[in-house]
Design an enzyme around this catalytic site. Structure first.
Site, PDB file in Angstrom:
ATOM      1  N   ARG A  97       0.604  -1.185   0.567  1.00  0.00           N
ATOM      2  CA  ARG A  97       0.095  -0.209  -0.555  1.00  0.00           C
ATOM      3  C   ARG A  97       1.015   1.009   0.132  1.00  0.00           C
ATOM      4  NH1 ARG A  97      -2.418  -3.901  -0.577  1.00  0.00           N
ATOM      5  NH2 ARG A  97      -4.552  -4.716   0.031  1.00  0.00           N
ATOM      6  N   ALA A 134       6.770  10.736  24.063  1.00  0.00           N
ATOM      7  CA  ALA A 134       5.640  11.035  23.942  1.00  0.00           C
ATOM      8  C   ALA A 134       6.155  11.119  22.123  1.00  0.00           C
ATOM      9  CB  ALA A 134       4.847  11.844  24.031  1.00  0.00           C
ATOM     10  N   ARG A 155       0.177   8.653  26.608  1.00  0.00           N
ATOM     11  CA  ARG A 155       0.929   9.588  25.851  1.00  0.00           C
ATOM     12  C   ARG A 155       1.526   8.926  24.975  1.00  0.00           C
ATOM     13  NH1 ARG A 155       2.693  11.615  29.880  1.00  0.00           N
ATOM     14  NH2 ARG A 155       4.243  12.865  29.818  1.00  0.00           N
ATOM     15  N   ASP A 198      12.689  16.430  25.232  1.00  0.00           N
ATOM     16  CA  ASP A 198      11.689  17.596  26.028  1.00  0.00           C
ATOM     17  C   ASP A 198      11.896  18.715  26.687  1.00  0.00           C
ATOM     18  OD1 ASP A 198      13.411  15.813  27.710  1.00  0.00           O
ATOM     19  OD2 ASP A 198      11.738  15.634  28.955  1.00  0.00           O
ATOM     20  N   ASN A 199      13.338  18.870  25.792  1.00  0.00           N
ATOM     21  CA  ASN A 199      13.946  19.816  26.393  1.00  0.00           C
ATOM     22  C   ASN A 199      15.255  20.607  25.406  1.00  0.00           C
ATOM     23  OD1 ASN A 199      17.378  19.223  27.230  1.00  0.00           O
ATOM     24  ND2 ASN A 199      15.607  17.235  27.366  1.00  0.00           N
ATOM     25  N   CYS A 234      18.537  27.085  10.292  1.00  0.00           N
ATOM     26  CA  CYS A 234      18.833  25.746  11.437  1.00  0.00           C
ATOM     27  C   CYS A 234      17.921  26.605  12.424  1.00  0.00           C
ATOM     28  CB  CYS A 234      20.239  25.114  12.426  1.00  0.00           C
ATOM     29  SG  CYS A 234      21.291  27.109  13.086  1.00  0.00           S
ATOM     30  N   CYS A 251      18.234  29.636  14.551  1.00  0.00           N
ATOM     31  CA  CYS A 251      17.603  30.586  13.408  1.00  0.00           C
ATOM     32  C   CYS A 251      16.378  30.802  14.067  1.00  0.00           C
ATOM     33  CB  CYS A 251      17.745  30.296  12.731  1.00  0.00           C
ATOM     34  SG  CYS A 251      19.389  30.578  11.337  1.00  0.00           S
ATOM     35  N   CYS A 259       5.759  18.888  28.976  1.00  0.00           N
ATOM     36  CA  CYS A 259       4.348  18.725  29.836  1.00  0.00           C
ATOM     37  C   CYS A 259       3.949  18.084  30.610  1.00  0.00           C
ATOM     38  CB  CYS A 259       4.267  16.761  29.212  1.00  0.00           C
ATOM     39  SG  CYS A 259       5.538  16.231  29.107  1.00  0.00           S
ATOM     40  N   CYS A 302      25.176  27.580  12.147  1.00  0.00           N
ATOM     41  CA  CYS A 302      24.581  27.554  10.318  1.00  0.00           C
ATOM     42  C   CYS A 302      25.721  28.283   9.602  1.00  0.00           C
ATOM     43  CB  CYS A 302      22.882  27.381   9.673  1.00  0.00           C
ATOM     44  SG  CYS A 302      22.272  28.603  10.243  1.00  0.00           S
TER      45      CYS A 302
END
Length: 339
Positions: free
Chosen positions: A9, A36, A68, A127-128, A168, A171, A184, A245
């Protein structure tokens, strides 16, 4: 024949086809963070047939994750499995043809180069922002695409950053390593925004690997699915003087060796790493004299009479749970482990 049946598929989708599917099978991905976003990303990449996936995370599965973090269940919580181990168990059952490398470790300047070695792209499941800027710098220095993503509350952001082609992360987002923001663990999160952001992240890297670069979004996408807001900030020229960058300074890679003490934002947890290795059996025997100990093959939990909890990992890390005070965490570490 099984190969064509499994991905039939997906290959019927003309922008991918048989050629794109082959490119997927030859690609090597690094996912940093198996929470998550990371679990949703891994689910999509493995089912899509990306050939080699390295997952890295420093934590273990807790009950609050189950709302989650889609690869985990109550058995993983009861066994206190490291997230990478629990995730690999599930992912391997999904698609045994995909090679999964699971590493339980804290990603930091001293090991990031090792983790991205031989990878074709890096997926952000963290998460940071401290770790995100580290990944951003490492990817741009090594010319590897970085797929940024973040989700909190009902809001999310994502972008695909490509060295020598796009700006990047620095920026767009100011603050460098001092950026903390909401998490969260402090204001909550609903799982649909996680799935949506992870799906955008994976879709963009599928376009990139399949070679359909004209269809890349080339913007920083933001959305709030509860308030029905969405916005795409189209990429323009990189920010003048950007240390990543533009001037190639890569500040997050120059912070020296790993931080000895790190606060895990919003979790009442301080991570301390002063050792390179712990013999869990030996430490279980030491700590059971004064604490309530639970040992697994992957970690050791010690419930302290003071109310906090120590979690020891074989790689020398200790989580002091139940406090956000680094001074108290150090005092407890010194009392039970020694400094």
């Amino acid at each position: 024949m099984d190969y064509f049946k499994r991905y039939s598929r997906q290959m019927l989708f003309s922008p991918i086809g048989e050629v794109g599917q082959k490119k997927f099978s030859q690609s090597r991905a690094l996912i940093v963070g198996m929470g998550a976003l990371g679990t949703a990303i891994a689910n999509h990449l493995v089912r899509a047939g990306f050939g080699y996936i390295r997952i890295v995370d420093r934590d273990y599965v807790e009950k609050s994750n189950l709302q989650r973090q889609m690869l985990f269940d109550e058995e993983d919580v009861a066994a206190a499995l490291p997230k990478t181990v629990a995730a690999k168990n599930k992912l391997t059952k999904m698609n045994s043809a995909v090679e999964i490398e699971a590493i339980t470790a804290d990603v930091n300047p001293s090991n990031i180069t090792e983790f991205i070695d031989s990878m074709d792209f890096v997926m952000d499941g963290t998460d940071n922002f401290s770790t995100r800027f580290l990944l951003n710098d490492a990817c741009f220095k090594n010319k590897i695409p970085f797929v940024y993503g973040g989700a909190v509350s009902s809001r999310g952001m994502t972008a695909l950053f490509i060295p020598d082609e796009t700006p990047c992360l620095r920026c767009f987002i100011q603050g460098g390593e001092g950026t903390t923001g909401e998490t969260c663990d402090t204001i909550g999160v609903i799982s649909p925004i996680v799935d949506i952001i992870a799906s955008y992240q994976v879709t963009e890297i599928m376009k990139y690997i399949a070679g359909d670069h004209e269809k890349l979004h080339r913007s920083l996408m933001t959305m709030d699915i509860w308030q029905n807001h969405s916005y795409a900030m189209k990429f323009a020229s990189p920010k003048k003087g950007c240390p990543t960058c533009q001037t190639n300074e890569y500040p997050s890679l120059k912070t020296g060796v790993m931080q000895d003490i790190t606060s895990l934002c919003g979790r009442e947890t301080i991570q301390i790493q002063l050792e390179s290795h712990f013999d869990l059996k030996e430490w279980a025997e030491k700590l059971e004299k004064t604490t309530k100990v639970k040992k697994t093959p992957f970690l050791l939990k010690a419930q302290l009479e003071e109310g906090e909890r120590l979690v020891l990992f074989p790689d020398g890390r200790v989580l002091v749970q139940g406090t956000e005070d680094s001074g108290r965490a150090k005092a407890l570490y010194a009392r039970y482990i020694g400094m």
